[in-house]
Design an enzyme around this catalytic site. Sequence first.
Site, PDB file in Angstrom:
ATOM      1  N   HIS A 203       0.810  -1.224   0.000  1.00  0.00           N
ATOM      2  CA  HIS A 203       0.000   0.000   0.000  1.00  0.00           C
ATOM      3  C   HIS A 203       0.840   1.270   0.000  1.00  0.00           C
ATOM      4  O   HIS A 203       0.400   2.308  -0.518  1.00  0.00           O
ATOM      5  CB  HIS A 203      -0.949  -0.020   1.201  1.00  0.00           C
ATOM      6  N   GLU A 233      -9.051   4.698  -5.968  1.00  0.00           N
ATOM      7  CA  GLU A 233      -8.202   4.968  -7.116  1.00  0.00           C
ATOM      8  C   GLU A 233      -8.942   5.753  -8.195  1.00  0.00           C
ATOM      9  O   GLU A 233      -8.545   5.773  -9.362  1.00  0.00           O
ATOM     10  CB  GLU A 233      -7.656   3.667  -7.716  1.00  0.00           C
TER      11      GLU A 233
END
Length: 323
Positions: A203, A233
Amino acid sequence: MDLDHVTPDAPDGSPRLVGRPADEVLAAALASLNGAVVLTGAEHGFPGSSILWVNRGFEEMSGWRAEDALGRTPRVLLGTGTDRTIVDALRDELRAGREADGQIVAYRRDGEPFMMELKVAPVRAVPGVVTHFVAIATDVTEIRDHVELLERRAHTDPLTGLGNRRQLLLELGAVAAEQDPDRLGVLMIDVDRFKEVNDAYGHETGDEVLTEIARRIASVVRGHDVVVRWGGEEFCVLLPDVETDAEVMEVAERVRTAVGDSPIESRSGEIPVTVSVGAVRTSAEVAPPDLIGSADRALYAAKESGRNRVELSGAETNGWRSG
């Protein structure tokens, strides 16, 4: 004040407070207040009348010593950044014999600006006649700055520094109200296969990728376009002042190529990334409130058609598609 402790026991019959003259006790009480207290005359209105008395709080807040402030007017606190309409509104209320309050930009003696909350009241030492004004002022700069910080945080994505979903919706409402609603466009942008990036590199690297994508998008849109991180995203761009589908597609294609033409440098090395874009412009069929949904449906179509492409809402009728 507890009136049970006020007694006319002075030789001249004036009231006394627990053995001391009442005006002496009141003056001491005002002097000890943390906020600034200013007493002026009323001969030239507020803030044009001379300062007759200030407390220590005024000295600390303004930088003016009492002996230097006396005889001047409260205008010594005003400057180029002071909103004169607020000062005029205060003056009008006081002229009508009413209390007035407001927040203005004031200036310390050394020229430093600060935000001052001001409450002013007329004083009628003679029944029915305004003889003085008394003002209580507080420096609320830190409070104002804290509120503004919270406002910014509420509308900013902490990872990328872009605005967030809430900010875009506010901007969309404002732009739609201020300009021709038929001249708006929206791009919905999704990072292709971003879960695979997170799974493969972690991440922290994923966050690096998102931050760089945000930078690339912001670098190729027009100066007055609004770029936000919509969530996860996904990014969104509001395009004010667009007249044609071709203008919308031009910006969308710049975004797609800016992200996908070169890999992103990260702590895990170079990572190739692409985006899919759904585009829409207001029309007879798409009103401003429907822009987001229409752009999202176009984005889904871009994903279904193979990713790394731009799909314009209604492409089945006008043929617009790129990638």
